[in-house]
Design an enzyme around this catalytic site. Structure first.
Site, PDB file in Angstrom:
ATOM      1  N   SER A 131      39.756  39.137  52.000  1.00  0.00           N
ATOM      2  CA  SER A 131      38.946  39.131  50.778  1.00  0.00           C
ATOM      3  C   SER A 131      38.061  37.899  50.801  1.00  0.00           C
ATOM      4  O   SER A 131      38.410  36.881  51.419  1.00  0.00           O
ATOM      5  CB  SER A 131      39.856  39.093  49.545  1.00  0.00           C
ATOM      6  N   TYR A 144      46.231  34.502  44.165  1.00  0.00           N
ATOM      7  CA  TYR A 144      45.564  35.420  45.096  1.00  0.00           C
ATOM      8  C   TYR A 144      44.731  34.633  46.101  1.00  0.00           C
ATOM      9  O   TYR A 144      44.725  34.942  47.298  1.00  0.00           O
ATOM     10  CB  TYR A 144      44.699  36.400  44.310  1.00  0.00           C
TER      11      TYR A 144
END
Length: 245
Positions: A131, A144
């Site tokens: 990501s 995250y």
């Protein structure tokens, strides 16, 4: 003999789209995830897909997957996800633990189990679906960000450690992708909050857009390695800079 691709987290979103796309590209696809009923539906619909129940947080489950394979030419480490948007000061340790277990340790388990098969193939591709959160941090993304930065670092280390071996190490790092579950899981089932993430954004990426990028990466000639491909919608210039109408 047809090449075999293993896709983790294949029951929905980018994983499902990638399984479909690689099957269309002529791979025998092993679609692996926890929700077997969704995998069975996918396999019934798409020729060339074999469903396998997999929990990447369980070493026993990962070992069973590895033992079931005759070969593995491509591994797409897609299983992952985000939970919560609390600041670090009030973050839930259990949420951080879950994100680390799935995104980092889950990836580690599957990579260790299938790496010998990738090497044996003579032209293996190990693709990490990371990501942009693993490249640039943002408020509310603490757990995250930490997990995806770790996964990105693992990818970079693998490329160094395996240089000279017949395995390409590829990272695909998406930005804003509108899938059915990612934000819903992050907001713990709050569909209104999840919907606001994409509100007013013209054409966020779809799972098919990312699957298209993954398929391109893993079908390059054997001497071509795509180290890192960052893919965002045109409306997103950075995590903190998104055009809305």
């Amino acid at each position: 003999m047809k090449r075999t691709a293993v896709v983790t987290g294949a029951s929905s979103g980018i994983g499902e789209a990638t399984a479909r796309r690689l099957a269309a590209e002529g791979f025998d696809v092993v679609a692996a995830a926890r929700r077997r009923e969704r995998l069975d539906e996918l396999a019934a619909e798409v020729p060339g897909i074999r469903p396998v129940t997999l929990d990447v947080t369980s070493q026993e489950s990962v070992d069973e997957l590895a033992a079931s394979l005759d070969r593995c030419d491509v591994l797409v480490n897609n299983a992952g996800g985000a939970i919560g948007l609390e600041p670090v000061a009030s973050g839930n340790v259990a949420d951080w633990q879950r994100m680390y277990d799935v995104n980092v340790l889950g990836t580690l388990r599957v990579t260790q189990a299938l790496l010998p098969r990738l090497v044996e193939s003579g032209d293996g591709v190990l693709l990490m679906l990371t990501s942009v959160a693993g490249l640039v941090s943002y408020e509310g993304g603490g757990g995250y960000n930490a997990a995806k930065h770790a996964q990105t670092s693992m990818t970079e280390v693998l490329r160094l450690e395996l240089v000279g071996r017949p395995v390409r190490i590829v990272e695909v790092a998406p930005g804003m992708v509108h899938t059915e579950e990612f934000s819903l899981n992050r907001f713990r089932g709050d569909s209104a909050a999840a919907g606001r993430v994409y509100e007013g954004v013209p054409d966020p990426l779809s799972a098919d857009d990312v699957a298209d990028a993954i398929a391109w990466c893993v079908t390059r000639p054997a001497h071509v390695n795509i180290d890192r491909l960052v893919i965002r919608p045109r409306a997103q210039a950075a995590q903190h800079k998104v055009h809305r109408v």
